[in-house]
Design a protein around this motif. Structure first.
Motif: not given
Length: 266
Positions: A3, A218, A230, A233-234, A236-238, A240-241
């Motif tokens: 990862r 966000e 924030r 983080k949004t 990064i989350d998108r 990584e998905s």
């Protein structure tokens, strides 16, 4: 599966990273710390003011792990790459391809075609249900995307961060494949030339994730141009998905590049 290790500035509480044998120890003032073995790390992304010792950086490079530095405004960015004083494994094949006019033409057409396919995929995801043709011109694509972009400098801040994340994936795969990331053809005699060549293929993915960010709830950006925690983080989350799909596409692209180089040797 390995990862990405994200090391992010956390407000007034500095994140510190130090080497601990074959691992790194990550600590903030709010926690006692955690150990991350280097064998689980694919690449490292450092955002903002993070304190990291030189021994950790050496550990990453010893294990062929690229390290990307960016700030919250995405104004500055840098790579730390594994040191190798020898020629890359496939340098001669890359040079032979660059010296063959037929191969250069084939390579450029290949880049253009794959980029167009990715553009169509992006438009079909943004405009679900709309029947796009099997081909689209560069000008038509840019005209449509321009209508979806938000105002500057907000667009560039987010787009540059996503672009760096995607380039980090490409760079890591180029290193593992033994390819010289500087030996490009479209971007010839330019640092990171091959990286920039292949990044052209995945530029539509950058557009897609950037547009989706501003369509989300966000999309917080501080007034001085610094992306809020924030918002990071949004992103990064998108990212990584979608990372597994991106990695598979990059691997497939590198395999196709090897096929082009193999045909030269026949």
């Amino acid at each position: 599966m390995k990862r990405t290790l994200y090391l992010i500035e956390n407000g007034k509480s500095f994140t510190t990273v130090s080497r601990d044998g074959p691992s790194v120890w990550i600590k903030t003032r709010q926690d006692s710390g955690r150990r991350v073995p280097v064998r689980f790390i694919d690449k490292v992304v450092i955002i903002g003011n993070v304190r990291i010792d030189v021994y950790s950086l050496i550990l990453f490079t010893e294990n062929q792990i690229p390290v990307l530095f960016i700030n919250n405004r995405s104004e500055e960015k840098a790579f730390i790459l594994p040191y190798n004083h020898r020629l890359n494994n496939h340098y001669k094949s890359q040079r032979a391809m660059a010296q063959s006019m037929d191969s250069v033409k084939r390579y450029k057409k290949w880049i253009k075609t794959k980029r167009m396919f990715e553009q169509l995929k992006t438009l079909r995801k943004l405009f679900k249900g709309f029947n796009f043709p099997d081909e689209i011109g560069e000008g038509n694509y840019q005209f449509i995307i321009k209508k979806l972009k938000t105002s500057e400098p907000r667009w560039s801040i987010v787009k540059d961060i996503v672009e760096n994340f995607i380039r980090g994936v490409i760079m890591g795969r180029l290193i593992r494949a033994g390819l010289d990331p500087h030996y490009g053809i479209i971007h010839r005699r330019v640092n990171y030339g091959l990286l920039l060549d292949l990044s052209m293929i995945f530029a539509p993915a950058i557009d897609l994730q950037s547009i989706q960010f501003f369509q989300s709830k966000e999309n917080v950006i501080v007034q001085d141009g610094r992306l809020a925690d924030r918002g990071i983080k949004t992103i990064i989350d998108r990212f990584e998905s979608n990372r597994l799909e991106l990695v598979q596409k990059v691997e497939q692209t590198i395999d196709e590049l090897f096929e082009i180089m193999k045909d030269i040797r026949k």
